[in-house]
Write a protein that holds these residues in place. Sequence first.
Motif, PDB file in Angstrom:
ATOM      1  N   TRP A  11       4.256   9.303 -12.385  1.00  0.00           N
ATOM      2  CA  TRP A  11       3.652   8.870 -12.824  1.00  0.00           C
ATOM      3  C   TRP A  11       4.483   6.895 -12.262  1.00  0.00           C
ATOM      4  N   SER A  12       5.509   7.507 -13.362  1.00  0.00           N
ATOM      5  CA  SER A  12       6.784   5.949 -13.561  1.00  0.00           C
ATOM      6  C   SER A  12       7.228   5.849 -12.511  1.00  0.00           C
ATOM      7  N   LEU A  13       7.499   6.564 -11.524  1.00  0.00           N
ATOM      8  CA  LEU A  13       7.926   6.649  -9.731  1.00  0.00           C
ATOM      9  C   LEU A  13       6.839   5.702  -8.891  1.00  0.00           C
ATOM     10  N   ILE A  14       5.908   6.547  -8.960  1.00  0.00           N
ATOM     11  CA  ILE A  14       5.275   5.837  -8.401  1.00  0.00           C
ATOM     12  C   ILE A  14       4.020   4.404  -8.478  1.00  0.00           C
ATOM     13  N   GLY A  15       3.742   4.405 -10.075  1.00  0.00           N
ATOM     14  CA  GLY A  15       3.606   3.279 -10.313  1.00  0.00           C
ATOM     15  C   GLY A  15       4.823   1.751 -10.691  1.00  0.00           C
ATOM     16  N   VAL A  16       5.912   1.750 -10.314  1.00  0.00           N
ATOM     17  CA  VAL A  16       6.755   0.808  -9.506  1.00  0.00           C
ATOM     18  C   VAL A  16       6.930   1.681  -8.187  1.00  0.00           C
ATOM     19  N   ALA A  17       6.591   2.028  -8.008  1.00  0.00           N
ATOM     20  CA  ALA A  17       6.918   2.029  -6.017  1.00  0.00           C
ATOM     21  C   ALA A  17       5.513   0.737  -5.692  1.00  0.00           C
ATOM     22  N   THR A  18       4.157   1.550  -6.221  1.00  0.00           N
ATOM     23  CA  THR A  18       3.630   0.429  -6.066  1.00  0.00           C
ATOM     24  C   THR A  18       3.187  -0.699  -6.432  1.00  0.00           C
ATOM     25  N   PHE A  19       4.091  -0.435  -7.723  1.00  0.00           N
ATOM     26  CA  PHE A  19       4.245  -2.684  -7.756  1.00  0.00           C
ATOM     27  C   PHE A  19       4.960  -3.132  -6.442  1.00  0.00           C
ATOM     28  N   PHE A  20       5.805  -2.396  -6.678  1.00  0.00           N
ATOM     29  CA  PHE A  20       6.416  -3.444  -5.296  1.00  0.00           C
ATOM     30  C   PHE A  20       6.665  -3.911  -4.061  1.00  0.00           C
ATOM     31  N   LEU A  21       5.557  -2.978  -4.140  1.00  0.00           N
ATOM     32  CA  LEU A  21       5.013  -2.586  -2.484  1.00  0.00           C
ATOM     33  C   LEU A  21       3.904  -3.825  -2.317  1.00  0.00           C
ATOM     34  N   ALA A  22       3.199  -4.005  -3.788  1.00  0.00           N
ATOM     35  CA  ALA A  22       1.836  -4.948  -4.034  1.00  0.00           C
ATOM     36  C   ALA A  22       2.506  -6.501  -3.545  1.00  0.00           C
ATOM     37  N   LEU A  23       4.227  -6.086  -4.088  1.00  0.00           N
ATOM     38  CA  LEU A  23       4.898  -7.413  -3.897  1.00  0.00           C
ATOM     39  C   LEU A  23       5.448  -8.104  -2.831  1.00  0.00           C
ATOM     40  N   GLY A  24       5.732  -6.908  -2.207  1.00  0.00           N
ATOM     41  CA  GLY A  24       5.520  -7.465  -0.629  1.00  0.00           C
ATOM     42  C   GLY A  24       4.868  -7.370   0.405  1.00  0.00           C
ATOM     43  N   VAL A  25       3.742  -6.997  -0.677  1.00  0.00           N
ATOM     44  CA  VAL A  25       2.124  -7.390   0.454  1.00  0.00           C
ATOM     45  C   VAL A  25       2.102  -8.873   0.108  1.00  0.00           C
ATOM     46  N   LEU A  26       1.756  -9.112  -0.864  1.00  0.00           N
ATOM     47  CA  LEU A  26       1.796 -10.536  -2.077  1.00  0.00           C
ATOM     48  C   LEU A  26       3.045 -12.016  -0.451  1.00  0.00           C
ATOM     49  N   VAL A  27       4.136 -10.958  -0.895  1.00  0.00           N
ATOM     50  CA  VAL A  27       5.388 -12.231  -0.056  1.00  0.00           C
ATOM     51  C   VAL A  27       5.554 -11.979   1.787  1.00  0.00           C
ATOM     52  N   PHE A  28       4.424 -10.995   2.478  1.00  0.00           N
ATOM     53  CA  PHE A  28       4.121 -10.716   3.546  1.00  0.00           C
ATOM     54  C   PHE A  28       3.024 -12.147   3.936  1.00  0.00           C
TER      55      PHE A  28
END
Length: 163
Positions: A11-28
Amino acid sequence: MFSQTIRYIAWSLIGVATFFLALGVLVFQAASVTGAASNYKIPVSWFSVLSSVTWPPSWRLFLLLLGVLLLAIFALLIFFRAPRSVGVAVFFLQAGIAGFYGGALGWFFISRELAAYHFSMDGEKLGEYWFVFEAVAVWTVATAALAVVRIFATGPASRNTQL
């Protein structure tokens, strides 16, 4: 059923990676809206990112965030419900594809950020698209780590045979 530690790690690995992907989408999305995608001299701050992507709302941002959410749900289902061989193969395949399509470049940017000279730069500059590649690199590492954890994770049936 996996042990509490294995579930927490997954859960931690998927949660952290999803958080970074969501931030990447926002920056994109913010790089497209603010014009920083074509002009790298435009300073972009976290406040300008959040304000430019929240109003006016766009379908593109919604669809990109929905894609990130579906990818996270898919990763959870593969880790917890798929057989071990299928889960490991899918996670290594995801890591390979993500590494090929931006993870290697993202790892280059992450390693440059950890260099001493980078910390003297302006902290408000986001690097426009750089953070997107860094988010893909985090997802690459997370899926590879999930594959390794899935290789060594044992369920209750295999624990009973070891007794």
